[in-house]
Design an enzyme around this catalytic site. Structure first.
Site, mmCIF file in Angstrom:
data_model
loop_
_atom_site.group_PDB
_atom_site.id
_atom_site.type_symbol
_atom_site.label_atom_id
_atom_site.label_comp_id
_atom_site.label_asym_id
_atom_site.label_seq_id
_atom_site.Cartn_x
_atom_site.Cartn_y
_atom_site.Cartn_z
ATOM 1 N N ALA A 69 0.804 -1.231 0.000
ATOM 2 C CA ALA A 69 0.000 0.000 0.000
ATOM 3 C C ALA A 69 0.832 1.274 0.000
ATOM 4 O O ALA A 69 1.926 1.306 0.550
ATOM 5 C CB ALA A 69 -0.895 -0.012 1.247
ATOM 6 N N PHE A 119 1.168 5.555 0.948
ATOM 7 C CA PHE A 119 0.850 6.317 2.167
ATOM 8 C C PHE A 119 -0.310 7.281 1.974
ATOM 9 O O PHE A 119 -0.902 7.735 2.943
ATOM 10 C CB PHE A 119 2.088 7.119 2.620
ATOM 11 C CG PHE A 119 2.272 8.399 1.842
ATOM 12 C CD1 PHE A 119 1.642 9.567 2.239
ATOM 13 C CD2 PHE A 119 3.035 8.440 0.678
ATOM 14 C CE1 PHE A 119 1.778 10.745 1.510
ATOM 15 C CE2 PHE A 119 3.172 9.600 -0.056
ATOM 16 C CZ PHE A 119 2.542 10.758 0.370
ATOM 17 N N LYS A 130 0.174 -5.284 3.403
ATOM 18 C CA LYS A 130 1.337 -4.612 3.982
ATOM 19 C C LYS A 130 1.063 -3.112 3.870
ATOM 20 O O LYS A 130 1.170 -2.524 2.800
ATOM 21 C CB LYS A 130 2.624 -4.949 3.224
ATOM 22 C CG LYS A 130 3.836 -4.341 3.926
ATOM 23 C CD LYS A 130 5.021 -4.112 3.011
ATOM 24 C CE LYS A 130 4.993 -2.815 2.279
ATOM 25 N NZ LYS A 130 5.030 -1.581 3.072
ATOM 26 N N ARG A 179 4.500 4.507 6.823
ATOM 27 C CA ARG A 179 4.384 5.921 7.204
ATOM 28 C C ARG A 179 3.084 6.210 7.939
ATOM 29 O O ARG A 179 3.010 7.116 8.763
ATOM 30 C CB ARG A 179 4.488 6.791 5.940
ATOM 31 C CG ARG A 179 5.887 6.743 5.339
ATOM 32 C CD ARG A 179 5.933 7.251 3.910
ATOM 33 N NE ARG A 179 5.505 8.634 3.782
ATOM 34 C CZ ARG A 179 5.706 9.368 2.698
ATOM 35 N NH1 ARG A 179 6.342 8.851 1.658
ATOM 36 N NH2 ARG A 179 5.273 10.610 2.643
ATOM 37 N N SER A 203 4.512 4.498 -6.235
ATOM 38 C CA SER A 203 5.225 5.298 -7.242
ATOM 39 C C SER A 203 5.604 4.438 -8.455
ATOM 40 O O SER A 203 5.710 3.215 -8.357
ATOM 41 C CB SER A 203 6.483 5.895 -6.617
ATOM 42 O OG SER A 203 7.320 4.850 -6.190
ATOM 43 N N CYS A 244 -2.990 10.592 -6.534
ATOM 44 C CA CYS A 244 -2.592 10.200 -7.891
ATOM 45 C C CYS A 244 -3.524 10.840 -8.906
ATOM 46 O O CYS A 244 -3.255 10.813 -10.099
ATOM 47 C CB CYS A 244 -2.602 8.693 -8.030
ATOM 48 S SG CYS A 244 -4.259 8.024 -7.938
ATOM 49 N N GLU A 273 6.329 13.914 -11.376
ATOM 50 C CA GLU A 273 5.311 13.971 -10.313
ATOM 51 C C GLU A 273 5.910 14.681 -9.096
ATOM 52 O O GLU A 273 6.882 14.201 -8.512
ATOM 53 C CB GLU A 273 4.887 12.542 -9.936
ATOM 54 C CG GLU A 273 3.803 12.516 -8.872
ATOM 55 C CD GLU A 273 3.301 11.106 -8.582
ATOM 56 O OE1 GLU A 273 4.128 10.184 -8.456
ATOM 57 O OE2 GLU A 273 2.070 10.938 -8.455
HETATM 58 P P1 NAD Z 1 6.066 4.170 -2.795
HETATM 59 O O1 NAD Z 1 6.251 3.571 -4.126
HETATM 60 O O2 NAD Z 1 7.203 4.874 -2.160
HETATM 61 O O3 NAD Z 1 5.600 3.037 -1.750
HETATM 62 C C1 NAD Z 1 4.475 2.237 -1.974
HETATM 63 C C2 NAD Z 1 4.636 0.930 -1.204
HETATM 64 O O4 NAD Z 1 5.731 0.198 -1.742
HETATM 65 C C3 NAD Z 1 4.919 1.108 0.281
HETATM 66 O O5 NAD Z 1 4.195 0.126 0.996
HETATM 67 C C4 NAD Z 1 6.419 0.868 0.380
HETATM 68 O O6 NAD Z 1 6.787 0.352 1.658
HETATM 69 C C5 NAD Z 1 6.661 -0.150 -0.709
HETATM 70 N N1 NAD Z 1 7.993 -0.062 -1.336
HETATM 71 C C6 NAD Z 1 8.797 1.029 -1.413
HETATM 72 N N2 NAD Z 1 9.922 0.725 -2.103
HETATM 73 C C7 NAD Z 1 9.825 -0.571 -2.475
HETATM 74 C C8 NAD Z 1 10.658 -1.462 -3.226
HETATM 75 N N3 NAD Z 1 11.823 -1.071 -3.726
HETATM 76 N N4 NAD Z 1 10.223 -2.732 -3.427
HETATM 77 C C9 NAD Z 1 9.041 -3.149 -2.942
HETATM 78 N N5 NAD Z 1 8.207 -2.354 -2.210
HETATM 79 C C10 NAD Z 1 8.586 -1.082 -1.991
HETATM 80 O O7 NAD Z 1 4.787 5.136 -2.912
HETATM 81 P P2 NAD Z 1 4.190 6.138 -1.832
HETATM 82 O O8 NAD Z 1 5.097 7.318 -1.716
HETATM 83 O O9 NAD Z 1 3.802 5.422 -0.584
HETATM 84 O O10 NAD Z 1 2.818 6.577 -2.539
HETATM 85 C C11 NAD Z 1 2.724 7.654 -3.411
HETATM 86 C C12 NAD Z 1 2.733 7.209 -4.851
HETATM 87 O O11 NAD Z 1 1.616 6.358 -5.094
HETATM 88 C C13 NAD Z 1 2.584 8.353 -5.835
HETATM 89 O O12 NAD Z 1 3.448 8.156 -6.919
HETATM 90 C C14 NAD Z 1 1.132 8.253 -6.280
HETATM 91 O O13 NAD Z 1 0.857 8.807 -7.543
HETATM 92 C C15 NAD Z 1 0.937 6.779 -6.274
HETATM 93 N N6 NAD Z 1 -0.477 6.403 -6.194
HETATM 94 C C16 NAD Z 1 -1.047 5.881 -7.311
HETATM 95 C C17 NAD Z 1 -2.395 5.560 -7.302
HETATM 96 C C18 NAD Z 1 -3.052 5.005 -8.544
HETATM 97 O O14 NAD Z 1 -4.135 4.475 -8.440
HETATM 98 N N7 NAD Z 1 -2.436 5.086 -9.700
HETATM 99 C C19 NAD Z 1 -3.152 5.755 -6.142
HETATM 100 C C20 NAD Z 1 -2.526 6.264 -5.010
HETATM 101 C C21 NAD Z 1 -1.172 6.587 -5.055
#
Ligand code: NAD
Length: 496
Positions: A157, A159, A183, A187, A236, A291, A396
């Site tokens: 998930a 944040f 998971k 944050r 992301s 997003c 972004e």
């Molecule tokens: P993030 O990618 O940093 O983290 C997302 C999840 O991935 C977290 O649970 C994190 O612990 C885990 N993670 C981080 N690095 C990882 C790795 N190397 N391998 C495996 N897991 C890993 O994203 P964030 O900052 O929590 O969320 C914001 C992002 O989510 C923004 O880019 C936003 O646009 C996107 N988002 C997209 C949608 C959509 O539907 N397209 C919806 C909500 C958010």
């Protein structure tokens, strides 16, 4: 779990929920969950070990055969109970989101409502999961499709919607007869713990729904576990690409909903007042951490008069947004979720200045209502004179920053929009059906708004996305989710 109230009486210690039990992690890697408005610690969350991930997968694997045989109607009844409990706890669930994430209480209420809607839609599973058939595909032979659950799925998930996003998947996974592991983002994992408490209270059998806290290591352990059949990820783009690749290598189903850079196209024939109001929530709602947030505002105008009039109205409204602690009902924009996120946004603002865009509203020195540290707060920020190729137009930012571009006509606006690598939620504001239809037809975006600033699909439609905003085939929510969580089995039968 104790209630989370302001002022904080105790710091919560978050535990994993595995096989129907609340279990403490043995790891020594512990993070603070901090309220971004007050900068006070709300909870401690432990990064779980590989053994703990394995225990959750094992519990989910063992629970699967019996859950799968629980009739769809009986599975739906668990979800009806869950829905009632979510309604009973609506306000507490919403307050937790504001405290751990920083969004305003009204935004949290919207998030809770959307989460409940996912459960409501999934209760329709006896109809949603029906297959189809044809008699006499050859003389005396019939053929039909049945949809069957597959096994253990997980969710990784983000944040920014800590409560709602996992619910884009879990009710559909459970309703179709699969078992599930969440998971949460480390944050802001508290609202997911609250949700798991309600799953427990709803009587969902042990092992069917589990939570394992952690960061990259826990994600990796889930991704590499042979008993996980499918992964749902929201986050992301760089991480989404890693997840998509790993799932390809290990043969897992995957939905990876990723980052965005959304364009809001404003035509001279729009309803100016309503458009500006819609754009305020689009660009600055959730402090730009959506997003589906507007990021690039393209004003279509050959004529300086409309351009100036619209931009003045937009900047005037943005400058009036009240920033502060989201539990105060009068606040319109909360802080960034962390101090680091604020630093990242300030980095982009400095980059915009360096690359020659004109900063016409500067939110870096925040004006905050109430007596709170300004550590994570920003005010709305607007750049004028942004052009394609500038970093603030392409990447972004994920904060309350609007980049204003100008196009001479709709063709040019669509071209600018489609040149961007993302394709998540673009919108047009116009009173012309022809322009709207043209935009809908040509724009490369998974979710399209026509006079709608936040194109968030309802629970009974898929949450789409294209290009760098989505990796996979089927999406979360709606009928796509039912298909994602089931295998289509084809039966051809003849009786002698
Ligand atoms: P993030 O990618 O940093 O983290 C997302 C999840 O991935 C977290 O649970 C994190 O612990 C885990 N993670 C981080 N690095 C990882 C790795 N190397 N391998 C495996 N897991 C890993 O994203 P964030 O900052 O929590 O969320 C914001 C992002 O989510 C923004 O880019 C936003 O646009 C996107 N988002 C997209 C949608 C959509 O539907 N397209 C919806 C909500 C958010």
């Amino acid at each position: 779990m104790a209630l989370l109230e302001e002022p904080i009486k105790e710091i919560l210690k978050l535990r994993n929920y595995i096989n129907g039990e609340w279990v403490e992690s043995e790891s020594e890697q512990i993070l603070d969950v901090v309220n971004p408005a007050t900068q006070k610690t709300l909870a401690k969350v432990t990064m779980s070990t590989k053994d703990e991930v394995n225990a959750a997968v094992e519990a989910a694997r063992e629970a699967f055969p019996e859950w799968r045989q629980t009739t769809p109607l009986a599975r739906a009844r668990y979800l009806f109970r869950l829905k009632e409990l979510m309604e009973d706890n609506f306000e507490q669930l919403s307050r937790v989101q504001t405290m751990e994430h920083g969004k305003t209480i009204d935004e949290s209420r919207g998030e809770t409502r959307r989460g409940i809607e996912m459960v409501e839609v999934a209760t329709g599973i006896p109809s949603l999961m029906m297959g189809y058939n044809l008699e006499d595909i050859a003389t005396g032979i019939d053929e039909y499709v049945i949809y069957q659950p597959i096994g253990v799925f997980c969710h990784i998930a983000p944040f920014n919607f800590p409560f709602m996003v996992p619910l884009w998947f879990s009710p559909f996974a459970l309703a179709t007869g699969n078992t599930f592991i969440v998971k949460p983002s480390p944050r802001d994992p508290i609202s997911q713990v609250k949700l798991a408490e309600l799953m427990d209270e709803a009587g969902i059998p042990p092992g069917v729904y589990n939570i394992v806290h952690g960061g990259v290591d826990v994600s990796t352990n889930l991704l590499e576990h042979p008993d996980i059949k499918g992964v749902t990820f929201v986050g992301s783009t760089p991480v989404g690409k890693v997840i998509y690749r790993k799932c390809g290598e290990t043969g897992k189903r995957v939905i990876a909903q990723c980052g965005a850079k959304n364009f809001m196209i404003v035509m001279p024939d729009c309803d100016q007042e309503r458009t500006v109001a819609a754009l305020m929530t689009s660009f600055f709602g959730n402090t730009g951490q959506r997003c589906l947030s507007g990021a690039n505002l393209v004003i279509v105008s050959e004529d300086d008069a409309f351009y100036k009039k619209f931009l003045d109205a937009f900047v005037g409204a943005a400058s009036k947004i009240k920033v502060g602690y989201g539990l105060d009902e009068s606040i319109q924009m909360g802080p960034m979720q962390t101090v680091d996120s604020k630093k990242s946004v300030i980095g982009y603002i400095e980059c915009g200045i360096r690359e020659g865009a004109k900063l016409i509203l500067d939110g870096r020195k925040p004006n905050v209502v109430g007596d709170y540290p300004d550590t994570a707060f920003l005010n709305p920020t607007v750049f004028e004179g942004v052009t394609p190729g500038m970093t603030i137009c392409e990447e972004e930012i994920f904060g309350p920053v609007a980049s204003v571009l100008r196009a001479k006509d709709l063709d040019e606006a669509i071209e600018i929009c489609n040149a961007n690598s993302y394709g998540n939620g673009d919108a047009i504001f116009t009173s012309s059906g022809k322009a709207a239809r043209e935009f809908q037809y040509r724009v490369e975006s998974g979710n399209v708004g026509i006079n709608i600033g936040i194109v968030a699909p309802m629970a009974f439609f898929p949450f789409s996305g294209m290009k760098d905003s989505f990796f996979g085939v089927l999406h979360g929510q709606g009928r796509d989710a039912i298909r994602f969580f089931t295998e289509s089995k084809v039966v051809i039968q003849r009786w002698f």
